[in-house]
Design a protein around this motif. Structure first.
Motif, PDB file in Angstrom:
ATOM      1  N   VAL A   1      20.398  -2.181  -6.965  1.00  0.00           N
ATOM      2  CA  VAL A   1      20.148  -3.601  -7.218  1.00  0.00           C
ATOM      3  C   VAL A   1      18.661  -3.812  -7.537  1.00  0.00           C
ATOM      4  CG1 VAL A   1      20.166  -5.921  -6.210  1.00  0.00           C
ATOM      5  CG2 VAL A   1      22.107  -4.393  -5.843  1.00  0.00           C
ATOM      6  N   ALA A   2      17.780  -3.171  -6.779  1.00  0.00           N
ATOM      7  CA  ALA A   2      16.336  -3.295  -7.024  1.00  0.00           C
ATOM      8  C   ALA A   2      15.987  -2.771  -8.417  1.00  0.00           C
ATOM      9  CB  ALA A   2      15.538  -2.550  -5.958  1.00  0.00           C
ATOM     10  N   ALA A   3      16.574  -1.644  -8.811  1.00  0.00           N
ATOM     11  CA  ALA A   3      16.299  -1.072 -10.126  1.00  0.00           C
ATOM     12  C   ALA A   3      16.764  -2.001 -11.252  1.00  0.00           C
ATOM     13  CB  ALA A   3      16.978   0.298 -10.258  1.00  0.00           C
ATOM     14  N   ASP A   4      17.938  -2.608 -11.103  1.00  0.00           N
ATOM     15  CA  ASP A   4      18.431  -3.560 -12.101  1.00  0.00           C
ATOM     16  C   ASP A   4      17.512  -4.763 -12.224  1.00  0.00           C
ATOM     17  OD1 ASP A   4      20.622  -1.899 -12.479  1.00  0.00           O
ATOM     18  OD2 ASP A   4      22.020  -3.183 -11.365  1.00  0.00           O
ATOM     19  N   LEU A   5      17.091  -5.292 -11.079  1.00  0.00           N
ATOM     20  CA  LEU A   5      16.203  -6.452 -11.091  1.00  0.00           C
ATOM     21  C   LEU A   5      14.835  -6.076 -11.657  1.00  0.00           C
ATOM     22  CD1 LEU A   5      17.150  -7.986  -7.647  1.00  0.00           C
ATOM     23  CD2 LEU A   5      17.581  -8.993  -9.891  1.00  0.00           C
ATOM     24  N   ARG A   6      14.321  -4.905 -11.285  1.00  0.00           N
ATOM     25  CA  ARG A   6      13.030  -4.441 -11.788  1.00  0.00           C
ATOM     26  C   ARG A   6      13.075  -4.309 -13.302  1.00  0.00           C
ATOM     27  NH1 ARG A   6      12.296  -0.851  -8.316  1.00  0.00           N
ATOM     28  NH2 ARG A   6      13.362   0.839  -9.375  1.00  0.00           N
ATOM     29  N   ALA A   7      14.145  -3.726 -13.833  1.00  0.00           N
ATOM     30  CA  ALA A   7      14.282  -3.557 -15.277  1.00  0.00           C
ATOM     31  C   ALA A   7      14.303  -4.913 -15.984  1.00  0.00           C
ATOM     32  CB  ALA A   7      15.555  -2.766 -15.600  1.00  0.00           C
ATOM     33  N   ALA A   8      15.026  -5.864 -15.432  1.00  0.00           N
ATOM     34  CA  ALA A   8      15.073  -7.209 -16.025  1.00  0.00           C
ATOM     35  C   ALA A   8      13.718  -7.886 -15.935  1.00  0.00           C
ATOM     36  CB  ALA A   8      16.146  -8.040 -15.337  1.00  0.00           C
ATOM     37  N   TYR A   9      13.029  -7.711 -14.805  1.00  0.00           N
ATOM     38  CA  TYR A   9      11.697  -8.307 -14.614  1.00  0.00           C
ATOM     39  C   TYR A   9      10.713  -7.757 -15.642  1.00  0.00           C
ATOM     40  CZ  TYR A   9       7.416  -9.874 -12.334  1.00  0.00           C
ATOM     41  OH  TYR A   9       6.214 -10.469 -12.082  1.00  0.00           O
ATOM     42  N   GLU A  10      10.742  -6.439 -15.823  1.00  0.00           N
ATOM     43  CA  GLU A  10       9.802  -5.806 -16.745  1.00  0.00           C
ATOM     44  C   GLU A  10      10.123  -6.131 -18.195  1.00  0.00           C
ATOM     45  OE1 GLU A  10       8.758  -2.152 -13.695  1.00  0.00           O
ATOM     46  OE2 GLU A  10      10.018  -1.725 -15.454  1.00  0.00           O
ATOM     47  N   ALA A  11      11.395  -6.384 -18.496  1.00  0.00           N
ATOM     48  CA  ALA A  11      11.807  -6.704 -19.862  1.00  0.00           C
ATOM     49  C   ALA A  11      11.548  -8.170 -20.215  1.00  0.00           C
ATOM     50  CB  ALA A  11      13.279  -6.382 -20.044  1.00  0.00           C
ATOM     51  N   ALA A  12      11.469  -9.032 -19.207  1.00  0.00           N
ATOM     52  CA  ALA A  12      11.312 -10.475 -19.463  1.00  0.00           C
ATOM     53  C   ALA A  12       9.909 -10.819 -19.935  1.00  0.00           C
ATOM     54  CB  ALA A  12      11.639 -11.257 -18.200  1.00  0.00           C
TER      55      ALA A  12
ATOM     56  N   ALA B   1       0.818  -1.220   0.000  1.00  0.00           N
ATOM     57  CA  ALA B   1       0.000   0.000   0.000  1.00  0.00           C
ATOM     58  C   ALA B   1       0.854   1.273   0.000  1.00  0.00           C
ATOM     59  CB  ALA B   1      -0.930  -0.009   1.210  1.00  0.00           C
ATOM     60  N   SER B   2       2.165   1.128  -0.092  1.00  0.00           N
ATOM     61  CA  SER B   2       3.117   2.255  -0.076  1.00  0.00           C
ATOM     62  C   SER B   2       3.102   3.024   1.242  1.00  0.00           C
ATOM     63  CB  SER B   2       2.857   3.210  -1.243  1.00  0.00           C
ATOM     64  OG  SER B   2       3.037   2.536  -2.463  1.00  0.00           O
ATOM     65  N   GLU B   3       2.711   2.348   2.314  1.00  0.00           N
ATOM     66  CA  GLU B   3       2.739   2.964   3.637  1.00  0.00           C
ATOM     67  C   GLU B   3       4.063   2.721   4.349  1.00  0.00           C
ATOM     68  OE1 GLU B   3      -0.659   1.216   5.515  1.00  0.00           O
ATOM     69  OE2 GLU B   3      -2.063   2.195   4.139  1.00  0.00           O
ATOM     70  N   GLU B   4       4.826   1.765   3.860  1.00  0.00           N
ATOM     71  CA  GLU B   4       6.172   1.451   4.364  1.00  0.00           C
ATOM     72  C   GLU B   4       7.092   1.399   3.147  1.00  0.00           C
ATOM     73  OE1 GLU B   4       7.195   0.793   7.532  1.00  0.00           O
ATOM     74  OE2 GLU B   4       5.252   0.708   8.538  1.00  0.00           O
ATOM     75  N   SER B   5       8.355   1.748   3.339  1.00  0.00           N
ATOM     76  CA  SER B   5       9.286   1.744   2.211  1.00  0.00           C
ATOM     77  C   SER B   5       9.803   0.345   1.922  1.00  0.00           C
ATOM     78  CB  SER B   5      10.452   2.691   2.482  1.00  0.00           C
ATOM     79  OG  SER B   5      11.209   2.219   3.570  1.00  0.00           O
ATOM     80  N   ALA B   6      10.141   0.139   0.671  1.00  0.00           N
ATOM     81  CA  ALA B   6      10.715  -1.132   0.218  1.00  0.00           C
ATOM     82  C   ALA B   6      11.444  -0.881  -1.093  1.00  0.00           C
ATOM     83  CB  ALA B   6       9.618  -2.166   0.020  1.00  0.00           C
ATOM     84  N   HIS B   7      12.414  -1.725  -1.385  1.00  0.00           N
ATOM     85  CA  HIS B   7      13.098  -1.672  -2.674  1.00  0.00           C
ATOM     86  C   HIS B   7      12.356  -2.635  -3.598  1.00  0.00           C
ATOM     87  CE1 HIS B   7      16.321   0.916  -1.383  1.00  0.00           C
ATOM     88  NE2 HIS B   7      16.429   0.182  -0.288  1.00  0.00           N
ATOM     89  N   VAL B   8      11.501  -2.081  -4.434  1.00  0.00           N
ATOM     90  CA  VAL B   8      10.587  -2.862  -5.254  1.00  0.00           C
ATOM     91  C   VAL B   8      11.292  -3.423  -6.488  1.00  0.00           C
ATOM     92  CG1 VAL B   8       8.411  -2.812  -6.546  1.00  0.00           C
ATOM     93  CG2 VAL B   8       8.651  -1.479  -4.433  1.00  0.00           C
ATOM     94  N   VAL B   9      11.104  -4.719  -6.698  1.00  0.00           N
ATOM     95  CA  VAL B   9      11.637  -5.420  -7.863  1.00  0.00           C
ATOM     96  C   VAL B   9      10.531  -5.642  -8.890  1.00  0.00           C
ATOM     97  CG1 VAL B   9      12.638  -7.617  -8.642  1.00  0.00           C
ATOM     98  CG2 VAL B   9      13.488  -6.518  -6.555  1.00  0.00           C
ATOM     99  N   ALA B  10       9.326  -5.964  -8.425  1.00  0.00           N
ATOM    100  CA  ALA B  10       8.190  -6.206  -9.324  1.00  0.00           C
ATOM    101  C   ALA B  10       6.905  -5.808  -8.614  1.00  0.00           C
ATOM    102  CB  ALA B  10       8.126  -7.676  -9.727  1.00  0.00           C
ATOM    103  N   ASP B  11       5.980  -5.292  -9.394  1.00  0.00           N
ATOM    104  CA  ASP B  11       4.689  -4.881  -8.853  1.00  0.00           C
ATOM    105  C   ASP B  11       3.685  -4.987  -9.984  1.00  0.00           C
ATOM    106  OD1 ASP B  11       2.570  -3.789  -7.447  1.00  0.00           O
ATOM    107  OD2 ASP B  11       3.462  -1.802  -7.232  1.00  0.00           O
ATOM    108  N   ASP B  12       2.831  -6.008  -9.916  1.00  0.00           N
ATOM    109  CA  ASP B  12       1.789  -6.159 -10.930  1.00  0.00           C
ATOM    110  C   ASP B  12       0.489  -6.576 -10.258  1.00  0.00           C
ATOM    111  OD1 ASP B  12       1.840  -9.009 -10.607  1.00  0.00           O
ATOM    112  OD2 ASP B  12       3.184  -9.286 -12.303  1.00  0.00           O
TER     113      ASP B  12
END
Length: 143
Positions: A132-143, A15-26
């Motif tokens: 690291v989260a941004a790299d993983l997120r980019a790979a996740y979204e590209a896959a 819910a974006s009420e706590e911070s996290a390094h997001v890798v994927a969100d769908d």
């Protein structure tokens, strides 16, 4: 309708009420870097809806959920220069947050992970974790 528990740390992160390094969100999963990783790139994949254990996950979500876990496990070695991955899930016992989540951990031969007594690692900084989260997120979204 989204099922959420305001007492649950992961629900608050979703819910974006706590911070996290997001890798994927769908529409099915929310995936983040573990805050106390076994190794850099250790990802937690969780369903967006609050379910405590795998047995609680509705049958129609099992396939879509594990398809996302599979996707993270496939991209993690390339992004982290690992040889493979370790994929695991606790159900109640050793489940530090009572919200279903699957650990996807990058592995290398001789990495020191033996049995279930695992050393923990830290990111060099919040910026390192964000990168690291941004790299993983980019790979996740590209896959």
């Amino acid at each position: 309708m989204t099922v959420s528990d305001p007492r649950c740390l992961f629900c608050r992160m979703i819910a974006s009420e706590e911070s996290a390094h997001v890798v994927a969100d769908d529409e099915v999963v929310f995936a983040i870097l573990d805050h106390a990783p076994l190794f850099v790139g250790h990802v937690l994949v969780m369903p967006r809806d609050h379910h405590v254990t795998l047995a609680d996950l509705p049958a129609d979500l099992v396939g879509p959920y594990f398809t996302r876990v599979q996707r993270v496990a496939a991209l993690l070695p390339e992004v982290t220069a690992a040889t493979g991955t370790f994929v695991a899930m606790n159900n109640l016992v050793s489940q530090s947050v009572p919200h279903l989540h699957t650990h996807v951990v990058p592995r290398r031969r001789g990495d020191g992970l033996k049995g279930f007594f695992w050393p923990r690692t830290r990111y060099d900084s919040d910026a390192h974790a964000a990168s690291v989260a941004a790299d993983l997120r980019a790979a996740y979204e590209a896959a």
